[in-house]
Motif scaffolding. Structure first.
Motif, mmCIF file in Angstrom:
data_model
loop_
_atom_site.group_PDB
_atom_site.id
_atom_site.type_symbol
_atom_site.label_atom_id
_atom_site.label_comp_id
_atom_site.label_asym_id
_atom_site.label_seq_id
_atom_site.Cartn_x
_atom_site.Cartn_y
_atom_site.Cartn_z
ATOM 1 N N LEU A 121 1.629 17.599 -2.315
ATOM 2 C CA LEU A 121 0.313 16.665 -2.081
ATOM 3 C C LEU A 121 -0.528 16.496 -3.134
ATOM 4 O O LEU A 121 -0.953 15.437 -3.653
ATOM 5 N N ARG A 122 -0.577 17.631 -4.005
ATOM 6 C CA ARG A 122 -1.416 17.548 -5.178
ATOM 7 C C ARG A 122 -0.874 16.485 -6.306
ATOM 8 O O ARG A 122 -1.324 16.235 -7.187
ATOM 9 N N GLN A 123 0.392 15.937 -6.106
ATOM 10 C CA GLN A 123 0.959 15.111 -7.046
ATOM 11 C C GLN A 123 0.902 13.685 -6.524
ATOM 12 O O GLN A 123 1.422 12.678 -7.299
ATOM 13 N N VAL A 124 0.481 13.534 -5.545
ATOM 14 C CA VAL A 124 0.228 12.129 -4.572
ATOM 15 C C VAL A 124 -0.944 11.570 -4.931
ATOM 16 O O VAL A 124 -2.056 12.363 -4.813
ATOM 17 N N ARG A 125 -0.882 10.131 -5.038
ATOM 18 C CA ARG A 125 -2.175 9.546 -4.915
ATOM 19 C C ARG A 125 -2.032 8.164 -4.113
ATOM 20 O O ARG A 125 -1.118 7.409 -4.450
ATOM 21 N N ALA A 126 -2.655 8.292 -2.970
ATOM 22 C CA ALA A 126 -2.248 7.216 -2.066
ATOM 23 C C ALA A 126 -3.525 6.130 -1.745
ATOM 24 O O ALA A 126 -4.758 6.548 -1.775
ATOM 25 N N ASP A 127 -3.303 4.920 -1.094
ATOM 26 C CA ASP A 127 -4.348 3.984 -0.538
ATOM 27 C C ASP A 127 -5.162 4.682 0.648
ATOM 28 O O ASP A 127 -6.362 4.706 0.578
ATOM 29 N N LEU A 128 -4.472 4.998 1.574
ATOM 30 C CA LEU A 128 -4.868 5.528 2.844
ATOM 31 C C LEU A 128 -4.170 6.877 3.247
ATOM 32 O O LEU A 128 -3.077 6.845 3.049
ATOM 33 N N VAL A 129 -4.972 7.795 3.862
ATOM 34 C CA VAL A 129 -4.103 8.665 4.633
ATOM 35 C C VAL A 129 -4.384 8.570 5.985
ATOM 36 O O VAL A 129 -5.854 8.386 6.401
ATOM 37 N N PHE A 130 -3.760 8.609 7.140
ATOM 38 C CA PHE A 130 -3.671 8.583 8.346
ATOM 39 C C PHE A 130 -3.797 10.080 8.812
ATOM 40 O O PHE A 130 -2.692 10.691 9.169
ATOM 41 N N LEU A 131 -5.098 10.569 9.333
ATOM 42 C CA LEU A 131 -5.082 11.856 9.689
ATOM 43 C C LEU A 131 -5.226 12.058 11.279
ATOM 44 O O LEU A 131 -5.870 11.588 12.059
ATOM 45 N N SER A 132 -4.526 13.187 11.781
ATOM 46 C CA SER A 132 -4.628 13.554 13.137
ATOM 47 C C SER A 132 -5.638 14.678 13.265
ATOM 48 O O SER A 132 -5.576 15.362 12.453
ATOM 49 N N MET B 37 1.019 -1.119 -0.049
ATOM 50 C CA MET B 37 -0.079 0.081 -0.022
ATOM 51 C C MET B 37 0.775 1.316 -0.125
ATOM 52 O O MET B 37 2.096 1.198 0.389
ATOM 53 N N VAL B 38 0.351 2.368 -0.455
ATOM 54 C CA VAL B 38 0.902 3.774 -0.440
ATOM 55 C C VAL B 38 0.055 4.305 0.639
ATOM 56 O O VAL B 38 -1.339 4.587 0.533
ATOM 57 N N VAL B 39 0.644 4.906 1.715
ATOM 58 C CA VAL B 39 -0.112 5.340 2.820
ATOM 59 C C VAL B 39 0.511 7.105 3.029
ATOM 60 O O VAL B 39 1.652 7.062 2.913
ATOM 61 N N VAL B 40 -0.374 7.928 3.509
ATOM 62 C CA VAL B 40 0.073 9.142 3.659
ATOM 63 C C VAL B 40 0.058 9.461 5.534
ATOM 64 O O VAL B 40 -1.057 9.020 5.983
ATOM 65 N N LEU B 41 0.978 9.723 6.056
ATOM 66 C CA LEU B 41 0.995 9.879 7.593
ATOM 67 C C LEU B 41 0.927 11.279 7.843
ATOM 68 O O LEU B 41 1.962 12.126 7.498
ATOM 69 N N ASP B 42 0.076 11.936 8.384
ATOM 70 C CA ASP B 42 -0.050 13.154 8.940
ATOM 71 C C ASP B 42 0.859 13.625 9.962
ATOM 72 O O ASP B 42 1.565 12.929 10.612
ATOM 73 N N ILE B 43 1.034 14.973 9.985
ATOM 74 C CA ILE B 43 1.687 15.656 11.109
ATOM 75 C C ILE B 43 1.146 15.096 12.688
ATOM 76 O O ILE B 43 0.105 14.695 12.763
ATOM 77 N N GLY B 44 2.161 14.825 13.489
ATOM 78 C CA GLY B 44 1.388 14.533 14.909
ATOM 79 C C GLY B 44 2.228 13.416 15.434
ATOM 80 O O GLY B 44 3.185 12.732 15.000
ATOM 81 N N THR B 45 1.771 13.204 16.743
ATOM 82 C CA THR B 45 2.531 12.326 17.557
ATOM 83 C C THR B 45 2.192 10.735 17.395
ATOM 84 O O THR B 45 2.750 9.816 17.392
ATOM 85 N N SER B 46 0.618 10.641 17.055
ATOM 86 C CA SER B 46 0.024 9.158 16.879
ATOM 87 C C SER B 46 0.373 8.544 15.612
ATOM 88 O O SER B 46 0.896 7.562 15.543
ATOM 89 N N THR B 47 0.921 9.472 14.679
ATOM 90 C CA THR B 47 1.390 9.018 13.398
ATOM 91 C C THR B 47 2.902 8.361 13.539
ATOM 92 O O THR B 47 3.064 7.713 12.707
ATOM 93 N N ARG B 48 3.571 9.130 14.239
ATOM 94 C CA ARG B 48 4.881 8.503 14.730
ATOM 95 C C ARG B 48 5.018 7.261 15.135
ATOM 96 O O ARG B 48 5.788 6.472 14.561
#
Length: 253
Positions: free
Chosen positions: A161-172, A95-106
């Motif tokens: 980010l406008r050049q990115v296509r991912a399966d999942l984004v994990f948002l905080s 998978m391709v995933v985007v991880l947001d800013i934040g401590t949970s995503t770390r």
């Protein structure tokens, strides 16, 4: 000029003048008044200004004080760890995933170590977690470094980010309101989060029980944009039901 750049100039102009009319802003930015009205509506929803008759003014709401990444990591740490572990189970190999800013995503990134996945992020703490892992394909978005919160922000980040296509984004987030609004505190982060929403096929919100209702003066999105919510057992049950009614799955860590 992109819409994000134009909106940043509108906010900058209001900081200098305190208020401005739609006509003034349209003449200054050399766009139509209808374009300015749409921009003002977006900025008003985000809490960056106060819409007035025929124009806008700076919102009287004071900006929330920023806490450091280290201080945030210490708060609600056991619950965040549980959320991160459960959220990582939603990631499948390749998978391709985007991880947001934040401590949970770390913390989530730790559970992706050694797996054949692609991770895209503006979170420098995620970079630190995965930089030496040869199994993970790591893509770091550009931007301006916010040293206090180990992140990259700004128009460069949004453009990437406008050049990115991912399966999942994990948002905080900093809070989830009972009405289903997902909130954040930082003006520089909110446009990044909104760009992330557009970059992936599915959106997973990671928010421990302390985020219900949590804090936040800027609306990122509503729960109807969220495909899955990963939280802990103490989260407000009425808000979780709002998520389910909007079509999102709820996972309790």
């Amino acid at each position: 000029m992109t819409s994000s750049m134009r909106r940043a100039q509108i906010v900058s102009s209001l900081r200098a003048k305190g208020a401005a009319s739609v006509r003034e802003l349209a003449e200054t930015l050399q766009v139509s008044e209808s374009t300015i009205r749409r921009d003002l509506d977006v900025l008003d929803r985000n809490g960056e200004l106060l819409r007035t008759y025929g124009g806008a003014a700076l919102s009287p709401r004071p900006a929330a004080p920023e806490i450091s990444f280290a201080a945030s990591a210490e708060h609600d740490s056991a619950e965040k760890a549980a959320v991160a572990e459960r959220a990582a189970k939603l990631v499948e190999d390749d998978m391709v995933v985007v991880l947001d800013i934040g401590t949970s995503t770390r913390l989530l990134a730790r559970h992706l170590r050694g797996r054949p996945v692609t991770v895209i992020t503006a979170n420098l703490a995620v970079l630190d977690e995965l930089r030496d892992d040869e199994a993970v394909r790591l893509c770091l978005l550009g931007g301006v470094v916010r040293r206090n919160y180990l992140s990259l922000v700004g128009s460069l980040t949004e453009t990437a980010l406008r050049q990115v296509r991912a399966d999942l984004v994990f948002l905080s987030c900093t809070g989830v309101r009972p009405d289903g609004h997902v909130m954040d505190d930082m003006e520089v982060e909110t446009p990044i989060k909104q760009a992330m929403l557009e970059s992936a096929d599915r959106v997973v919100l990671v928010a421990s029980e302390a985020k219900f209702p949590g804090t936040g003066s800027l609306r990122v999105c509503s729960l109807d944009r969220v495909d899955a919510l990963v939280t802990t057992a103490g989260a407000d049950p009425r808000t979780l039901e709002v998520c389910r009614e909007a079509g999102g799955k709820v996972y309790i860590a």
